[in-house]
Scaffold this active site. Structure first.
Site, PDB file in Angstrom:
ATOM      1  N   ARG A 181       4.018   8.045 -17.543  1.00 21.16           N
ATOM      2  CA  ARG A 181       3.021   8.938 -16.942  1.00 21.16           C
ATOM      3  C   ARG A 181       3.400  10.357 -17.338  1.00 21.16           C
ATOM      4  NH1 ARG A 181       5.799  11.281 -12.531  1.00 21.16           N
ATOM      5  NH2 ARG A 181       6.913   9.750 -11.304  1.00 21.16           N
TER       6      ARG A 181
ATOM      7  N   HIS B 102       3.896  12.232 -10.046  1.00 20.49           N
ATOM      8  CA  HIS B 102       3.710  10.945  -9.352  1.00 20.49           C
ATOM      9  C   HIS B 102       2.383  10.968  -8.583  1.00 20.49           C
ATOM     10  CE1 HIS B 102       4.473   7.452  -6.865  1.00 20.49           C
ATOM     11  NE2 HIS B 102       4.294   8.188  -5.799  1.00 20.49           N
TER      12      HIS B 102
ATOM     13  N   TYR C 238      12.709  16.892 -11.300  1.00 14.73           N
ATOM     14  CA  TYR C 238      13.598  15.762 -11.603  1.00 14.73           C
ATOM     15  C   TYR C 238      13.574  15.314 -13.058  1.00 14.73           C
ATOM     16  CZ  TYR C 238       9.200  13.245 -10.610  1.00 14.73           C
ATOM     17  OH  TYR C 238       7.898  12.815 -10.592  1.00 14.73           O
TER      18      TYR C 238
HETATM   19  C1  LIG Z   1       7.079  -0.515   0.755  1.00 18.90           C
HETATM   20  C2  LIG Z   1       7.017   0.910   0.276  1.00 18.90           C
HETATM   21  N1  LIG Z   1       8.156   1.627   0.156  1.00 18.90           N
HETATM   22  C3  LIG Z   1       8.111   2.902  -0.283  1.00 18.90           C
HETATM   23  C4  LIG Z   1       6.915   3.498  -0.589  1.00 18.90           C
HETATM   24  C5  LIG Z   1       6.851   4.953  -1.070  1.00 18.90           C
HETATM   25  N2  LIG Z   1       6.491   4.969  -2.491  1.00 18.90           N
HETATM   26  C6  LIG Z   1       5.231   5.205  -2.881  1.00 18.90           C
HETATM   27  S1  LIG Z   1       5.064   5.113  -4.533  1.00 18.90           S
HETATM   28  C7  LIG Z   1       6.704   4.806  -4.762  1.00 18.90           C
HETATM   29  C8  LIG Z   1       7.246   4.583  -6.148  1.00 18.90           C
HETATM   30  C9  LIG Z   1       6.654   3.412  -6.838  1.00 18.90           C
HETATM   31  O1  LIG Z   1       7.055   3.327  -8.166  1.00 18.90           O
HETATM   32  P1  LIG Z   1       6.459   2.260  -9.159  1.00 18.90           P
HETATM   33  O2  LIG Z   1       6.420   0.917  -8.523  1.00 18.90           O
HETATM   34  O3  LIG Z   1       7.216   2.381 -10.414  1.00 18.90           O
HETATM   35  O4  LIG Z   1       4.934   2.707  -9.372  1.00 18.90           O
HETATM   36  P2  LIG Z   1       4.364   4.069  -9.971  1.00 18.90           P
HETATM   37  O5  LIG Z   1       4.182   5.000  -8.819  1.00 18.90           O
HETATM   38  O6  LIG Z   1       5.335   4.569 -10.975  1.00 18.90           O
HETATM   39  O7  LIG Z   1       3.047   3.716 -10.568  1.00 18.90           O
HETATM   40  C10 LIG Z   1       7.370   4.786  -3.539  1.00 18.90           C
HETATM   41  C11 LIG Z   1       8.820   4.540  -3.376  1.00 18.90           C
HETATM   42  C12 LIG Z   1       5.732   2.710  -0.436  1.00 18.90           C
HETATM   43  N3  LIG Z   1       4.538   3.189  -0.746  1.00 18.90           N
HETATM   44  N4  LIG Z   1       5.827   1.427  -0.022  1.00 18.90           N
END
Ligand SMILES: Cc1ncc(C[n+]2csc(CCOP(=O)(O)OP(=O)(O)O)c2C)c(N)n1
Ligand SMILES: [Mg+2]
Length: 354
Positions: free
Chosen positions: A252, A256, A265
């Protein structure tokens, strides 16, 4: 592991056709269709960020850089399949048929933004990470019990593979040979956490070994790899051969979400380098030039048409009647718990200035 799960790529970052397997299917129509759709999605994404900055949308999760993974995989689906997206996968859902104004409504905090057109099996974006994997496995199992050949695709990020639901969804689907595609977009970050700090596995595709299912690693910025590999996985699923894990390696470019500042970061000049070396849209432009099917006028028209389509969707979304505050509380459970009722009473007191 990186050798065993070598990245599948049909058209590389410079626009070279590096694998001839699907050459006969790379018609001018298909190439141009993918180009137009990715341009439309990018135009939407940029507009959404601007609208959030103007206070016309809530927090928004951008996907610029991930268009090929989403557009290619979603285009491989049949109209009667299921799709289980996350908060970042609206390029996939729109490619599958979710109207753009509905997606905008979602980001405007409207419950109508979760409702697909009649007959379309599009789940609301999953925000609790990986919860959509067991849902998708279950939907696929249900289709299997009914004896149909409908399949499901579920999207999730690299970070989500650290969740228990990832294991549960994969294991259930594997043991029941459910017709589901686990489509991972490895954009190499979970918010601010880079992949090296998430796992010791060198690839995500290798995790398929633990479940005894095929694992395919693709260049996620190659729309053809996303399309053809998803298509093959869907054919296996429909033939009763069970699930596939696809790891689409991507990036990306931006934040985020609009609530995040990636410069805190990571070095954002890296994103600019990634654009030059393998951007999904740029590589298609390079490919079309090499194939002699590039037309500058057509390209200009494509971007203009995309901008008009997006503006039209924005107008439709903004013409919606005011949101009903009841929606915040009424759809959480079929029957409201006392805690939700309590919150609702307090909120309506607040609105009335009590
Ligand atoms: C169960 C849970 N834990 C923590 C979060 C907070 N959170 C939202 S997005 C994220 C990162 C997710 O990363 P990834 O799976 O790589 O997806 P991306 O955002 O990179 O598309 C986190 C930790 C959440 N939404 N749900
Ligand atoms: Mg990620």
């Amino acid at each position: 592991m990186e050798e065993q799960f070598a990245k599948v790529v049909y058209v590389d970052g410079d626009g070279n056709l590096v694998d001839n397997e699907m050459k006969s299917q790379l018609t001018e129509d298909l190439v141009k269709h993918f180009y137009r759709q990715m341009v439309l999605m990018r135009t939407f994404d940029r507009k959404a960020i601007n609208m959030q900055r103007q206070g016309r949308l809530g927090t928004y999760a951008p996907f610029e850089g991930q268009e090929a993974a989403q557009v290619g995989s979603a285009y491989a689906l049949r109209q009667d399949d299921w799709i289980f997206p996350t908060y970042r996968d609206h390029a996939a859902t729109m490619t599958f048929g979710m109207p753009m104004d509905t997606v905008l409504l979602y980001w405007n905090g409207r419950s109508e933004g979760c409702i697909p057109p009649e007959g379309k099996r599009i789940f609301p974006p999953a925000v609790p990470l990986a919860t959509q994997l067991p849902h998708a496995a279950g939907a696929a199992m249900a289709e299997q019990y009914k004896g149909t050949d409908h399949a499901a695709i579920v999207y999730f990020g690299d970070g989500s593979t650290s969740e228990g639901d990832f294991h549960e969804g994969m294991n259930f689907a594997s043991i029941f040979k459910a017709p589901v595609i686990f489509f991972n977009q490895n954009n190499q970050y979970a918010i601010s956490v880079p992949i090296e700090r998430q796992m010791n596995s060198r690839t995500i595709a290798q995790k398929a070994v633990a479940y005894g299912i095929p694992g395919v690693r693709i260049d996620g910025n190659d729309v053809f790899a996303a399309y053809f590999e998803t298509k093959k996985a869907l054919e296996r699923a429909r033939a009763g051969e069970g699930p596939t894990l696809i790891e689409a390696v991507t990036w990306r470019y931006g934040a985020h979400t609009t609530a995040d500042d990636p410069t805190k970061y990571r070095d954002q000049s890296l994103s600019e380098k990634k654009r030059e070396s393998g951007d999904p849209i740029l590589r298609l432009e390079r490919f079309m030039k090499m194939e002699g099917i590039w037309d500058e006028k057509w390209n200009e028209w494509t971007w203009e048409e995309a901008a008009e389509t997006v503006e039209e969707a924005v107008r439709t979304m903004e013409a919606y009647p005011e949101a009903d505050a009841n929606d915040l509380f009424d759809h959480v459970f079929e029957e409201k718990t006392w805690t939700i009722q309590d919150q609702k009473d307090q909120y309506f007191d607040y609105l009335r200035g009590v």
